[in-house]
Design an enzyme around this catalytic site. Structure first.
Site, short mmCIF file in Angstrom:
data_model
loop_
_atom_site.label_atom_id
_atom_site.label_comp_id
_atom_site.label_asym_id
_atom_site.label_seq_id
_atom_site.Cartn_x
_atom_site.Cartn_y
_atom_site.Cartn_z
N PHE A 86 0.83 -1.21 0.00
CA PHE A 86 0.00 0.00 0.00
C PHE A 86 0.87 1.27 0.00
O PHE A 86 0.86 2.06 -0.96
CB PHE A 86 -0.93 -0.07 1.23
CG PHE A 86 -1.49 1.23 1.71
CD1 PHE A 86 -1.99 2.18 0.82
CD2 PHE A 86 -1.56 1.50 3.07
CE1 PHE A 86 -2.53 3.37 1.27
CE2 PHE A 86 -2.09 2.69 3.55
CZ PHE A 86 -2.57 3.63 2.65
N TYR A 129 3.88 -7.32 16.95
CA TYR A 129 4.17 -6.38 15.85
C TYR A 129 4.87 -5.13 16.38
O TYR A 129 5.93 -4.73 15.88
CB TYR A 129 2.87 -6.01 15.14
CG TYR A 129 3.03 -4.84 14.17
CD1 TYR A 129 3.71 -5.00 12.97
CD2 TYR A 129 2.50 -3.58 14.47
CE1 TYR A 129 3.87 -3.93 12.09
CE2 TYR A 129 2.65 -2.51 13.60
CZ TYR A 129 3.33 -2.69 12.41
OH TYR A 129 3.49 -1.62 11.56
N LYS A 189 8.79 -3.79 15.73
CA LYS A 189 9.14 -2.49 15.15
C LYS A 189 10.10 -1.73 16.08
O LYS A 189 11.05 -1.10 15.63
CB LYS A 189 7.87 -1.67 14.90
CG LYS A 189 7.08 -2.14 13.69
CD LYS A 189 7.81 -1.82 12.40
CE LYS A 189 7.12 -2.39 11.18
NZ LYS A 189 7.83 -2.09 9.92
N1 LIG Z 1 -0.44 1.16 6.96
C1 LIG Z 1 -0.23 1.65 8.18
O1 LIG Z 1 -1.17 2.17 8.80
C2 LIG Z 1 1.12 1.57 8.82
C3 LIG Z 1 1.28 2.19 10.09
C4 LIG Z 1 2.54 2.12 10.71
C5 LIG Z 1 3.59 1.49 10.06
N2 LIG Z 1 3.40 0.89 8.86
C6 LIG Z 1 4.55 0.22 8.24
O2 LIG Z 1 4.72 0.72 6.92
C7 LIG Z 1 5.21 -0.32 6.06
C8 LIG Z 1 4.29 -0.49 4.86
O3 LIG Z 1 2.99 -0.83 5.32
P1 LIG Z 1 1.75 -1.07 4.35
O4 LIG Z 1 0.53 -0.64 5.06
O5 LIG Z 1 2.06 -0.52 2.99
O6 LIG Z 1 1.74 -2.66 4.32
P2 LIG Z 1 1.71 -3.69 3.10
O7 LIG Z 1 1.51 -5.03 3.71
O8 LIG Z 1 0.77 -3.23 2.06
O9 LIG Z 1 3.20 -3.57 2.53
C9 LIG Z 1 4.28 -4.33 3.02
C10 LIG Z 1 4.93 -5.01 1.83
O10 LIG Z 1 6.06 -5.74 2.31
C11 LIG Z 1 6.12 -6.96 1.59
N3 LIG Z 1 6.88 -7.94 2.38
C12 LIG Z 1 6.48 -8.56 3.53
N4 LIG Z 1 7.43 -9.40 3.94
C13 LIG Z 1 8.45 -9.30 3.06
C14 LIG Z 1 9.70 -9.95 2.95
N5 LIG Z 1 10.11 -10.86 3.85
N6 LIG Z 1 10.51 -9.63 1.90
C15 LIG Z 1 10.11 -8.73 0.98
N7 LIG Z 1 8.92 -8.09 1.03
C16 LIG Z 1 8.10 -8.37 2.06
C17 LIG Z 1 4.68 -7.37 1.39
O11 LIG Z 1 4.52 -8.27 0.29
C18 LIG Z 1 4.01 -6.02 1.13
O12 LIG Z 1 3.91 -5.72 -0.24
C19 LIG Z 1 5.31 -1.57 6.95
O13 LIG Z 1 6.63 -1.66 7.44
C20 LIG Z 1 4.35 -1.28 8.09
O14 LIG Z 1 4.70 -1.98 9.26
C21 LIG Z 1 2.20 0.93 8.22
#
Ligand SMILES: NC(=O)c1ccc[n+]([C@@H]2O[C@H](COP(=O)([O-])OP(=O)(O)OC[C@H]3O[C@@H](n4cnc5c(N)ncnc54)[C@H](O)[C@@H]3O)[C@@H](O)[C@H]2O)c1
Length: 322
Positions: free
Chosen positions: A11, A152, A156
């Site tokens: 995302f 989780y 982090k």
């Molecule tokens: N969306 C939120 O509200 C939010 C809030 C705080 C932090 N985050 C952090 O931001 C980042 C992106 O979040 P997002 O919402 O886009 O999530 P998302 O799940 O859409 O994106 C994460 C991506 O990482 C990939 N991935 C997972 N494990 C992997 C691995 N071992 N090797 C390679 N790729 C891998 C997944 O396929 C996915 O496309 C994450 O680190 C998440 O923890 C997101």
């Protein structure tokens, strides 16, 4: 700049890739399209940028040190934007070891490759969840953040600490950005705003955990993308920064906003609070304002309106894969 973007099919990552390419950076995306949610959705995200000559996609795992080394050798990165992770608080309670493996060991694999290939810049995606149920509201980066409530959140926080160690030992510039509940186009399908919007548009009941009083500091994805790019441009030393909307609303108010945007009242199926969930999040963003000039630009009301519009259009075009 030539940038390694991990998790770029997700995302936030696909939105980051789009903006970096617009700003004429070269983007090498590493993502294993894991099954946390439908990989077809991620593949569609990748297709948004696949035809751009500055974009290269590699399907693979950040824990695969050999593959990571090959990418560093092939492309000569200037910086790493590290977003790949197992995201999501509730599933981490069921599978803590996997969350630590990907989120901590995966981060370590990248940091070691940076050391080997002399790459010194990283922006790391951390999370507001590291604050747990901190009584100090709004949350400030100077809080200890040593009482995480889910695997989780703990993973982090642990990754932030590993980043600090590599900064200390090798002088890396690393910004750990604590994102506060991100929403907007291409949002993860299992997140509340996606689920609620889908249910309202399709006339099914929504599942609400708790009495609706929990509050979240929702942050529009364009503001997160700006925070990431500003960090990359102003990176110096090791810093932890809150990137949030700094304008929290309750779950009950969020549902009302979605009802207004969809033009339909929700049927609510109320369930108990989930283990690992926190009562509220609220970002103090003074440090990000001072250090990188970050300022949220899309308020939650407007963001929800834009998200629902995007979701409706995607559904009509057959692009939504839940
Ligand atoms: N969306 C939120 O509200 C939010 C809030 C705080 C932090 N985050 C952090 O931001 C980042 C992106 O979040 P997002 O919402 O886009 O999530 P998302 O799940 O859409 O994106 C994460 C991506 O990482 C990939 N991935 C997972 N494990 C992997 C691995 N071992 N090797 C390679 N790729 C891998 C997944 O396929 C996915 O496309 C994450 O680190 C998440 O923890 C997101």
């Amino acid at each position: 700049m030539t940038i390694l973007l991990t998790g770029g099919a997700g995302f936030i990552g696909s939105n980051v890739a789009k903006q970096l390419l617009l700003e004429n950076h070269r983007v090498i995306c590493l993502d294993n399209l894991d099954d946390y949610y439908n990989p077809d959705t991620k593949w569609k995200n990748v297709q948004r940028t696949l035809s751009d000559p500055g974009y290269h996609f590699h399907e693979g795992d950040i824990r695969d040190a050999e593959l990571v080394d090959t990418l560093f050798q092939t492309y000569g990165f200037d910086a790493v934007i590290h977003l790949a992770a197992r995201a999501g608080v509730r599933p981490s309670v069921q599978n803590p070891a996997l969350y630590f493996d990907v989120n901590v060991n995966g981060t370590m694999t990248l940091l070691q490759a940076m050391q080997r290939w002399n790459v010194h810049k990283m922006v790391f995606a951390s999370s507001s969840s590291v604050y747990g149920d901190s009584p100090n509201v709004p949350f400030d980066e100077s809080d200890t953040a040593d009482r995480p409530l889910s695997p989780y959140a703990a993973s982090k926080r642990a990754a932030e600490l590993v980043c600090h160690t590599f900064h200390h030992l090798y002088g890396f510039d690393i910004f750990c950005l604590r994102f506060f509940t991100v929403f907007g186009p291409y949002q993860r399908p299992e997140m509340a705003i996606s689920q609620f919007t889908d249910s309202l548009l399709n006339d099914t009941a929504i599942q609400v955990f708790g009495d609706g009083s929990t509050a979240r500091d929702y942050t529009y994805v364009d503001d997160i993308v700006r925070g990431i790019i500003l960090s990359l441009e102003n990176l110096n030393g090791y810093e932890v920064l809150n990137i949030g909307g700094s304008d929290p609303i309750s779950l009950a108010d969020l549902i009302q906003l979605i009802e207004q945007a969809v033009g339909q009242n929700a049927q609510i199926n109320r369930l108990p609070m989930q283990p690992g969930d926190v009562q509220q999040t609220y970002a103090n963003i003074r440090k990000a304002q001072q250090l990188i000039g970050y300022q949220p630009s899309v308020r939650v009301e407007e963001g929800i309106r834009r998200f629902v519009e995007w979701y409706r259009a995607s559904q009509e075009a057959g692009l939504v894969t839940n």
